[in-house]
Motif scaffolding. Structure first.
Motif, short mmCIF file in Angstrom:
data_model
loop_
_atom_site.label_atom_id
_atom_site.label_comp_id
_atom_site.label_asym_id
_atom_site.label_seq_id
_atom_site.Cartn_x
_atom_site.Cartn_y
_atom_site.Cartn_z
N LYS A 1 0.70 -1.26 -0.10
CA LYS A 1 0.00 -0.13 0.83
C LYS A 1 0.87 0.85 -0.06
CE LYS A 1 -3.57 -2.28 2.64
NZ LYS A 1 -4.89 -2.27 3.58
N VAL A 2 0.26 1.78 -0.27
CA VAL A 2 0.68 3.17 -0.34
C VAL A 2 0.06 4.68 0.53
CG1 VAL A 2 1.49 5.63 -2.11
CG2 VAL A 2 1.57 2.98 -2.63
N ALA A 3 0.43 5.65 1.42
CA ALA A 3 -0.02 6.65 2.41
C ALA A 3 0.99 7.58 1.11
CB ALA A 3 1.34 5.95 3.36
N ALA A 4 0.04 8.61 1.77
CA ALA A 4 -0.15 10.05 0.87
C ALA A 4 0.02 10.51 2.89
CB ALA A 4 -0.47 10.52 0.37
N LYS A 5 1.46 11.75 2.28
CA LYS A 5 1.04 12.09 2.96
C LYS A 5 1.54 13.95 3.17
CE LYS A 5 6.37 11.46 5.29
NZ LYS A 5 7.20 11.32 6.55
N GLN A 6 1.98 15.28 3.59
CA GLN A 6 2.13 16.49 3.42
C GLN A 6 3.54 17.17 4.24
OE1 GLN A 6 -1.25 19.04 3.45
NE2 GLN A 6 -1.39 18.41 1.47
N GLU A 7 4.42 17.74 3.12
CA GLU A 7 5.76 17.72 3.90
C GLU A 7 6.26 19.50 3.62
OE1 GLU A 7 10.31 17.39 4.11
OE2 GLU A 7 9.84 16.12 3.05
N ASN A 8 5.72 20.00 4.64
CA ASN A 8 5.85 21.75 5.25
C ASN A 8 7.52 22.38 4.64
OD1 ASN A 8 5.57 24.51 5.11
ND2 ASN A 8 3.92 24.75 6.34
N VAL A 9 7.59 23.40 3.62
CA VAL A 9 8.77 22.87 3.18
C VAL A 9 8.57 24.94 3.10
CG1 VAL A 9 11.35 23.26 1.48
CG2 VAL A 9 9.77 20.68 2.23
N SER A 10 8.74 25.68 4.27
CA SER A 10 8.65 27.16 3.54
C SER A 10 7.64 27.57 3.14
CB SER A 10 10.13 28.04 2.78
OG SER A 10 11.10 27.75 3.44
N GLY A 11 6.05 27.01 4.34
CA GLY A 11 5.41 27.80 3.93
C GLY A 11 4.72 26.53 2.45
N VAL A 12 5.20 25.73 1.78
CA VAL A 12 4.66 25.01 0.53
C VAL A 12 4.55 23.73 1.09
CG1 VAL A 12 5.20 24.40 -2.05
CG2 VAL A 12 5.99 26.71 -0.90
N LEU A 13 2.90 22.92 0.86
CA LEU A 13 2.85 21.47 0.43
C LEU A 13 3.22 20.80 -0.07
CD1 LEU A 13 -0.54 22.28 2.82
CD2 LEU A 13 1.89 22.21 4.33
N LEU A 14 4.31 20.17 0.27
CA LEU A 14 4.99 19.00 -0.63
C LEU A 14 4.06 18.08 -0.81
CD1 LEU A 14 9.04 20.02 -1.16
CD2 LEU A 14 6.74 20.44 -2.50
N PRO A 15 3.85 17.21 -0.98
CA PRO A 15 3.54 16.05 -1.20
C PRO A 15 4.18 14.17 -1.05
CG PRO A 15 2.76 16.18 -3.43
CD PRO A 15 3.82 17.40 -2.86
N ALA A 16 3.67 13.94 0.09
CA ALA A 16 5.24 12.71 -0.07
C ALA A 16 4.74 10.81 0.35
CB ALA A 16 6.66 13.10 0.97
N PHE A 17 4.83 10.62 -0.94
CA PHE A 17 4.32 8.92 -0.64
C PHE A 17 5.52 7.97 0.54
CE2 PHE A 17 3.09 10.56 -5.01
CZ PHE A 17 2.10 11.51 -4.12
N GLU A 18 5.01 6.84 1.15
CA GLU A 18 5.69 6.28 1.59
C GLU A 18 5.33 5.01 1.31
OE1 GLU A 18 5.35 7.05 5.98
OE2 GLU A 18 6.30 8.30 5.70
N ALA A 19 5.47 3.89 0.89
CA ALA A 19 5.60 2.47 0.39
C ALA A 19 5.02 1.06 1.92
CB ALA A 19 6.33 1.78 -0.02
N ASP A 20 4.19 1.72 2.20
CA ASP A 20 3.62 0.09 3.38
C ASP A 20 3.88 -0.90 3.11
OD1 ASP A 20 2.41 -1.00 5.71
OD2 ASP A 20 0.63 0.44 5.39
N VAL A 21 4.41 -2.20 3.46
CA VAL A 21 4.63 -3.55 3.01
C VAL A 21 3.81 -4.49 4.13
CG1 VAL A 21 5.94 -5.24 2.23
CG2 VAL A 21 6.19 -2.61 1.32
N GLN A 22 2.90 -5.59 3.76
CA GLN A 22 2.04 -5.84 4.85
C GLN A 22 3.27 -7.44 4.92
OE1 GLN A 22 -1.51 -5.96 4.79
NE2 GLN A 22 -2.44 -3.70 5.25
#
Length: 255
Positions: free
Chosen positions: A92-113
């Motif tokens: 599965k792929v989990a999506a989150k956001q990262e704040n860089v100087s007021g800019v929200l950048l999407p970050a995807f992380e792999a979740d392996v079961q």
């Protein structure tokens, strides 16, 4: 060519307001400049990571293709067995956001079961080891692909934000700040001109007052001189007049 400035009335209130606007524009320019530098630094880091991820992706996909070829050579076509054994997603792929100087950048992380029990019978007859190896290699390949997708998405967003921020920085530096500075210079020059005019007017008024005072003093001195001359003439006339009653003295009458 005349300097570009705002159309304002030159008063001290407008001068204060314009200086406040200039201070705000300079502060905003400084903040946007630092934001642009921070985003550019992060952008360069992402570019290096993308380059490394692409090189890694090429090697991982090559290994995955060879592993799949080994499985196909040893066990034949096992796609139908994989489809029947897969009951739920193990990657599965989990999506989150990262704040860089007021800019929200999407970050995807792999979740392996673990996925235990789904592929126990796959390759039971032959090629079980090659199948598990191919599975692990493809999991690594998909993880690398997710990482590359996250970096590519952040790359595109940062590229647009950096361009927009640089346009704003240039607009403030080369358009807004010079216009406000020209407005401040115009108001200062007009106020200085008004001060010079006021000083000249007060000087002329003071000169007129001195002239009037001198004329009034001269008139008062002339009146005093005329009054003195008139009093002297009156005193001479009093000395030349005879007092008849004083000269003739009657005798006392006794009853």
């Amino acid at each position: 060519m005349a300097a570009v400035r705002d159309n304002v009335f030159p008063t001290r209130m407008n001068l204060t307001v314009t200086k406040t606007r200039l201070k705000g524009a300079q502060t905003g320019h400084s903040l946007l400049k630092r934001k642009s530098e921070a985003l550019t630094t992060r952008f360069r880091v992402i570019v290096r990571k993308i380059e490394d991820a692409k090189l890694k992706m090429g090697k991982v996909m090559q290994n995955a293709s060879f592993s799949l070829a080994e499985v196909a050579y040893i066990t034949g076509d096992i796609s139908y067995q994989v489809r029947e054994s897969a009951k739920h997603a193990t990657f599965k792929v989990a999506a989150k956001q990262e704040n860089v100087s007021g800019v929200l950048l999407p970050a995807f992380e792999a979740d392996v079961q673990s996925g235990a029990g789904q592929f126990e019978l796959t390759g039971l007859g032959r090629g079980g080891q090659q199948i598990q190896k191919a599975r692990s290699v493809y999991i690594t390949a998909v993880k690398t692909l997710v990482e590359l997708a996250s970096l590519q998405t952040a790359f595109v967003i940062l590229d647009e934000v950096i361009k927009l921020t640089n346009r704003r920085v240039n607009a403030i530096e080369y358009v807004i700040i010079p216009r406000i500075e020209n407005t401040v210079s115009y108001i200062n020059s007009e106020l200085d001109e008004q001060d010079r005019e006021e000083f000249y007017r007060l000087k002329k008024i003071q000169g007129k007052k001195k002239e009037r005072a001198a004329v009034a003093l001269k008139e008062s001195e002339e009146k005093a001189r005329q009054a003195a001359e008139a009093g002297k003439l009156h005193g001479d006339n009093d000395e030349g007049t005879r007092d008849i009653l004083a000269e003739h003295v009657d005798e006392d009458i006794i009853f």
